[in-house]
Scaffold this active site. Structure first.
Site, PDB file in Angstrom:
ATOM      1  N   TYR A 111       9.563  -4.066  -7.187  1.00  0.00           N
ATOM      2  CA  TYR A 111       9.326  -4.834  -6.020  1.00  0.00           C
ATOM      3  C   TYR A 111       8.126  -4.662  -5.107  1.00  0.00           C
ATOM      4  O   TYR A 111       7.364  -5.433  -4.508  1.00  0.00           O
ATOM      5  CB  TYR A 111      10.556  -5.026  -5.126  1.00  0.00           C
ATOM      6  CG  TYR A 111      10.481  -5.724  -3.823  1.00  0.00           C
ATOM      7  CD1 TYR A 111      10.296  -7.248  -4.041  1.00  0.00           C
ATOM      8  CD2 TYR A 111      10.633  -5.074  -2.692  1.00  0.00           C
ATOM      9  CE1 TYR A 111       9.864  -7.666  -2.579  1.00  0.00           C
ATOM     10  CE2 TYR A 111      10.198  -5.665  -1.370  1.00  0.00           C
ATOM     11  CZ  TYR A 111      10.183  -7.226  -1.328  1.00  0.00           C
ATOM     12  OH  TYR A 111       9.773  -7.711  -0.379  1.00  0.00           O
TER      13      TYR A 111
ATOM     14  N   ASP B 299      -6.965  -6.503   4.235  1.00  0.00           N
ATOM     15  CA  ASP B 299      -6.150  -5.891   3.286  1.00  0.00           C
ATOM     16  C   ASP B 299      -6.435  -6.037   2.009  1.00  0.00           C
ATOM     17  O   ASP B 299      -7.160  -7.122   1.614  1.00  0.00           O
ATOM     18  CB  ASP B 299      -4.849  -5.947   3.908  1.00  0.00           C
ATOM     19  CG  ASP B 299      -4.077  -7.096   3.556  1.00  0.00           C
ATOM     20  OD1 ASP B 299      -4.385  -7.869   2.773  1.00  0.00           O
ATOM     21  OD2 ASP B 299      -2.954  -7.194   4.308  1.00  0.00           O
TER      22      ASP B 299
ATOM     23  N   HIS C 143      -2.673 -10.921   0.080  1.00  0.00           N
ATOM     24  CA  HIS C 143      -1.175 -10.506   0.173  1.00  0.00           C
ATOM     25  C   HIS C 143      -0.977  -9.251  -0.980  1.00  0.00           C
ATOM     26  O   HIS C 143       0.042  -9.367  -1.476  1.00  0.00           O
ATOM     27  CB  HIS C 143      -0.333 -11.763  -0.054  1.00  0.00           C
ATOM     28  CG  HIS C 143       0.820 -11.612   0.781  1.00  0.00           C
ATOM     29  ND1 HIS C 143       1.259 -12.576   1.922  1.00  0.00           N
ATOM     30  CD2 HIS C 143       2.166 -11.076   0.633  1.00  0.00           C
ATOM     31  CE1 HIS C 143       2.409 -12.137   2.043  1.00  0.00           C
ATOM     32  NE2 HIS C 143       3.089 -11.284   1.598  1.00  0.00           N
TER      33      HIS C 143
ATOM     34  N   TYR D 129       6.576 -15.304  10.227  1.00  0.00           N
ATOM     35  CA  TYR D 129       6.739 -16.442   9.271  1.00  0.00           C
ATOM     36  C   TYR D 129       7.206 -17.652  10.190  1.00  0.00           C
ATOM     37  O   TYR D 129       8.294 -17.360  10.697  1.00  0.00           O
ATOM     38  CB  TYR D 129       7.622 -16.244   7.945  1.00  0.00           C
ATOM     39  CG  TYR D 129       7.072 -15.301   7.037  1.00  0.00           C
ATOM     40  CD1 TYR D 129       5.727 -15.842   6.700  1.00  0.00           C
ATOM     41  CD2 TYR D 129       7.762 -14.109   6.580  1.00  0.00           C
ATOM     42  CE1 TYR D 129       5.123 -15.029   5.400  1.00  0.00           C
ATOM     43  CE2 TYR D 129       7.059 -13.411   5.545  1.00  0.00           C
ATOM     44  CZ  TYR D 129       5.848 -13.816   4.888  1.00  0.00           C
ATOM     45  OH  TYR D 129       5.299 -13.157   3.969  1.00  0.00           O
TER      46      TYR D 129
ATOM     47  N   ARG E  40       7.000 -13.281  -8.589  1.00  0.00           N
ATOM     48  CA  ARG E  40       6.701 -11.943  -9.119  1.00  0.00           C
ATOM     49  C   ARG E  40       7.773 -11.913 -10.253  1.00  0.00           C
ATOM     50  O   ARG E  40       8.840 -11.316 -10.048  1.00  0.00           O
ATOM     51  CB  ARG E  40       7.161 -11.154  -7.883  1.00  0.00           C
ATOM     52  CG  ARG E  40       5.812 -11.208  -6.867  1.00  0.00           C
ATOM     53  CD  ARG E  40       5.593 -10.238  -5.968  1.00  0.00           C
ATOM     54  NE  ARG E  40       6.868 -10.282  -4.619  1.00  0.00           N
ATOM     55  CZ  ARG E  40       6.693 -11.061  -3.769  1.00  0.00           C
ATOM     56  NH1 ARG E  40       5.526 -11.786  -3.498  1.00  0.00           N
ATOM     57  NH2 ARG E  40       7.751 -11.072  -2.856  1.00  0.00           N
TER      58      ARG E  40
ATOM     59  N   ARG F 243       0.405 -10.390  -4.335  1.00  0.00           N
ATOM     60  CA  ARG F 243       1.853 -11.049  -4.450  1.00  0.00           C
ATOM     61  C   ARG F 243       2.292 -12.420  -4.185  1.00  0.00           C
ATOM     62  O   ARG F 243       3.260 -13.053  -4.352  1.00  0.00           O
ATOM     63  CB  ARG F 243       2.681 -10.191  -3.547  1.00  0.00           C
ATOM     64  CG  ARG F 243       2.454  -8.724  -3.480  1.00  0.00           C
ATOM     65  CD  ARG F 243       3.070  -8.042  -2.248  1.00  0.00           C
ATOM     66  NE  ARG F 243       4.356  -8.260  -2.251  1.00  0.00           N
ATOM     67  CZ  ARG F 243       5.544  -7.297  -2.821  1.00  0.00           C
ATOM     68  NH1 ARG F 243       5.104  -6.614  -3.668  1.00  0.00           N
ATOM     69  NH2 ARG F 243       6.553  -7.500  -2.587  1.00  0.00           N
TER      70      ARG F 243
ATOM     71  N   ARG G   4       1.000  -1.081   0.237  1.00  0.00           N
ATOM     72  CA  ARG G   4       1.745  -0.328  -0.724  1.00  0.00           C
ATOM     73  C   ARG G   4       1.460   1.128  -0.387  1.00  0.00           C
ATOM     74  O   ARG G   4       2.445   1.856  -0.695  1.00  0.00           O
ATOM     75  CB  ARG G   4       1.448  -0.687  -2.068  1.00  0.00           C
ATOM     76  CG  ARG G   4       2.002  -1.995  -2.499  1.00  0.00           C
ATOM     77  CD  ARG G   4       1.523  -2.399  -3.954  1.00  0.00           C
ATOM     78  NE  ARG G   4       1.765  -3.722  -4.350  1.00  0.00           N
ATOM     79  CZ  ARG G   4       1.049  -4.612  -4.140  1.00  0.00           C
ATOM     80  NH1 ARG G   4      -0.074  -4.605  -3.616  1.00  0.00           N
ATOM     81  NH2 ARG G   4       1.531  -5.741  -4.620  1.00  0.00           N
TER      82      ARG G   4
ATOM     83  N   THR H  22       1.287 -15.194   9.351  1.00  0.00           N
ATOM     84  CA  THR H  22       0.912 -14.898   7.813  1.00  0.00           C
ATOM     85  C   THR H  22       1.010 -16.622   7.500  1.00  0.00           C
ATOM     86  O   THR H  22       1.963 -17.188   7.667  1.00  0.00           O
ATOM     87  CB  THR H  22       1.818 -14.176   7.322  1.00  0.00           C
ATOM     88  OG1 THR H  22       1.875 -12.920   7.574  1.00  0.00           O
ATOM     89  CG2 THR H  22       1.519 -14.162   5.548  1.00  0.00           C
TER      90      THR H  22
HETATM   91  C1  LIG Z   1       6.810  -4.778  -0.577  1.00  0.00           C
HETATM   92  C2  LIG Z   1       5.956  -5.701   0.290  1.00  0.00           C
HETATM   93  C3  LIG Z   1       6.383  -6.735   1.143  1.00  0.00           C
HETATM   94  C4  LIG Z   1       5.425  -7.407   1.965  1.00  0.00           C
HETATM   95  N1  LIG Z   1       6.226  -8.034   2.771  1.00  0.00           N
HETATM   96  C5  LIG Z   1       5.270  -8.987   3.746  1.00  0.00           C
HETATM   97  C6  LIG Z   1       6.134  -9.934   4.786  1.00  0.00           C
HETATM   98  O1  LIG Z   1       7.181  -9.738   4.906  1.00  0.00           O
HETATM   99  N2  LIG Z   1       4.996 -10.455   5.584  1.00  0.00           N
HETATM  100  C7  LIG Z   1       3.699 -10.298   5.367  1.00  0.00           C
HETATM  101  O2  LIG Z   1       2.811 -11.037   6.115  1.00  0.00           O
HETATM  102  N3  LIG Z   1       3.054  -9.303   4.247  1.00  0.00           N
HETATM  103  C8  LIG Z   1       3.929  -8.565   3.556  1.00  0.00           C
HETATM  104  N4  LIG Z   1       3.492  -8.102   2.554  1.00  0.00           N
HETATM  105  C9  LIG Z   1       1.824  -8.060   2.490  1.00  0.00           C
HETATM  106  C10 LIG Z   1       1.305  -6.779   3.200  1.00  0.00           C
HETATM  107  O3  LIG Z   1       1.409  -7.291   4.483  1.00  0.00           O
HETATM  108  C11 LIG Z   1      -0.207  -6.566   2.601  1.00  0.00           C
HETATM  109  O4  LIG Z   1      -0.941  -7.900   2.917  1.00  0.00           O
HETATM  110  C12 LIG Z   1      -0.459  -6.174   1.180  1.00  0.00           C
HETATM  111  O5  LIG Z   1       0.724  -5.217   0.976  1.00  0.00           O
HETATM  112  C13 LIG Z   1      -1.636  -5.309   1.442  1.00  0.00           C
HETATM  113  O6  LIG Z   1      -2.071  -5.004  -0.005  1.00  0.00           O
HETATM  114  P1  LIG Z   1      -1.918  -3.530  -0.485  1.00  0.00           P
HETATM  115  O7  LIG Z   1      -0.247  -3.532  -0.745  1.00  0.00           O
HETATM  116  O8  LIG Z   1      -2.480  -3.398  -2.090  1.00  0.00           O
HETATM  117  O9  LIG Z   1      -2.170  -2.674   0.708  1.00  0.00           O
HETATM  118  C14 LIG Z   1       4.315  -7.148   1.853  1.00  0.00           C
HETATM  119  C15 LIG Z   1       3.587  -6.383   0.802  1.00  0.00           C
HETATM  120  C16 LIG Z   1       4.693  -5.609   0.137  1.00  0.00           C
HETATM  121  C17 LIG Z   1       3.813  -4.632  -0.962  1.00  0.00           C
END
Ligand SMILES: Cc1cc2nc3c(=O)[nH]c(=O)nc-3n(C[C@H](O)[C@H](O)[C@H](O)COP(=O)(O)O)c2cc1C
Length: 429
Positions: A50, A327, A296, A156, A191, A299, A351, A182
């Site tokens: 996940y 990011d 993101h 959100y 995913r 993702r 991550r 976001t």
């Molecule tokens: C497990 C997971 C959950 C995430 N949940 C959210 C979220 O709830 N809201 C959001 O804006 N971004 C979310 N993100 C995106 C992160 O804010 C960020 O954009 C992203 O992790 C950056 O990439 P990186 O993981 O390679 O550093 C999530 C990322 C991961 C890995």
């Protein structure tokens, strides 16, 4: 031997302080990649996937690493870099290190200490942390558990605008400094690892989950005995997940809704999830204090560019004074420093700290921050820069191909493992 000699020797032979084995294990991880490997052994496969996985064919996920790997530095030797200044300013205040912790949902799934551990580690390091709407700790509880440190709240926009408004008001009342909206998630990305693993939040218990429990007893023990996982920002945690999905994501959100939030939220506003210079211009019109160029972490929509692919064009669209954050894929200190050379004002990592959280809770997140901080400091010194703000475009060569080759998949295949824990997935961030 004289008594004083004995004393000298005894001092040398003083036993090393007894350290917890968890700490020793974490200290052996010298890089975020090694923390990731440790994390993969500590939690059920579905939980690891996940965090680790990306959308669809994971092309963006691989592209992120590929772009960052293309960076070639151009150092200046013979500069006094004995005590480099690592802090940067974000939204007019200091972050002691040149990165902040991105909002991520469901952190208590990764480790029972969840968002509280992440916020604690961030506060101790003097860096900001963004709590997600999809967090498993409520905005109020996080502030009362961790009163110190800079806290941002990620929003959100829900279908229910009244509930959205109340959530924004709760974040303001709880003292969150900035709101991050976001905008790249009209619907949830697909995913495939999660679908194949049958991930559900909270996980359901089946014969196979019981089997997995034997492999990850600590995770399961905590899961079964600690406070149950819940979508802590929501007033209604008893509704079925599918219904919550309807309540949450709203595919009708437009720039007008962001303008509505701008009017509602008096503090600094950040818009996260911009993937083109064109959209940078559209969202800048609403008057944010910062925008985050982000795919993101690969993702959401697959086959997106990395922020570096369009950062110069995006900057050109922003009025002076609007900060430009990035990011997606930043997992070494060198990655982070390269962003400042490419003109970013702040880097968010996702991550990188979640691997630490999975590997060891609070001390795991602290280890992740320490790794990134050490690497960033060393990169800065070897580049010949006495502060992060001294890093300029002159410190990197371009060399990013316009249409980069698609690199090989990551070692951990995106296909489901036959051993994957069958945690059912109905809806998640
Ligand atoms: C497990 C997971 C959950 C995430 N949940 C959210 C979220 O709830 N809201 C959001 O804006 N971004 C979310 N993100 C995106 C992160 O804010 C960020 O954009 C992203 O992790 C950056 O990439 P990186 O993981 O390679 O550093 C999530 C990322 C991961 C890995």
């Amino acid at each position: 031997m004289t008594e004083s000699r004995w004393r000298q020797r005894a001092a040398l032979m003083r036993p090393a302080p007894i350290r917890l084995s968890a700490q020793r294990r974490l200290e052996r991880a010298l890089t975020i990649a090694e923390l990731r490997s440790l994390a993969s052994k500590r939690v059920p496969r579905a939980v690891f996937d996940y965090v680790d996985g990306g959308a669809d064919a994971e092309i963006t996920l691989r592209h992120n690493r590929h772009v960052l790997d293309q960076v070639t530095f151009a150092p200046t030797v013979l500069a006094d870099v004995a005590t480099p200044k690592m802090s940067v300013s974000a939204l007019g205040m200091t972050s002691e290190l040149p990165f902040a912790l991105a909002p991520t949902g469901f952190s208590r799934l990764m480790h029972h200490a969840g968002e509280v551990a992440v916020a604690q580690a961030a506060a101790r390091a003097g860096i900001p942390y963004a709590l997600a709407t999809m967090g498993t700790t409520s905005p109020e509880d996080l502030v009362s558990e961790v009163p110190s440190g800079r806290k941002w709240f990620q929003l959100y926009i829900w279908k229910d605008r009244e509930a959205t408004k109340q959530l924004v008001q709760r974040a303001a009342a709880a003292g969150y400094e900035a709101l991050i909206v976001t905008v790249d998630s009209a619907v949830t990305g697909q995913r495939l690892r999660d679908v194949r693993n049958g991930l559900a939040i909270p996980p359901g218990v089946t014969a196979r989950t019981v089997l997995d429990a034997a492999r990850h007893p600590n995770w399961w023990l905590a899961f079964l005995t600690k406070e149950p996982l819940r979508f802590a920002s929501l007033g209604r945690w008893d509704a079925p997940l599918a219904e919550l999905g309807n309540l949450l994501y709203d595919a009708t959100v437009t720039v007008e809704d962001i303008a509505w939030i701008r009017a509602l939220w008096k503090g600094p506003l950040v818009i996260k999830g911009v993937s083109s210079a064109r959209d940078a211009a559209r969202v800048a019109a609403v008057g944010p204090d910062a925008i985050v160029l982000s795919n993101h972490g690969g993702r959401q929509l697959d086959q997106l560019p990395h922020p570096y692919d369009f950062i110069d064009d995006a900057r050109a669209q922003l009025p002076a004074g609007v900060e430009l954050w990035v990011d997606s894929g930043f997992s070494t200190g060198a990655d982070i420093i390269s962003a400042y050379a490419r003109g970013a004002d702040l880097v968010l990592v996702g991550r990188a700290y979640l691997y630490g959280l999975m590997a060891g809770g609070l001390i795991g997140v602290e280890r992740a921050i320490a790794i990134l901080a050490d690497e960033a400091r060393r990169t800065l010194q070897l580049l010949g820069c006495a502060s992060v703000r001294d890093v300029t475009a002159a410190h990197v060569r371009r060399g990013i191909p316009e249409r980069p080759a698609i690199p090989e998949p990551l070692p951990s295949a995106s296909a489901a493992s036959p051993e994957a824990a069958p945690l059912r997935r109905d809806h998640h961030e």
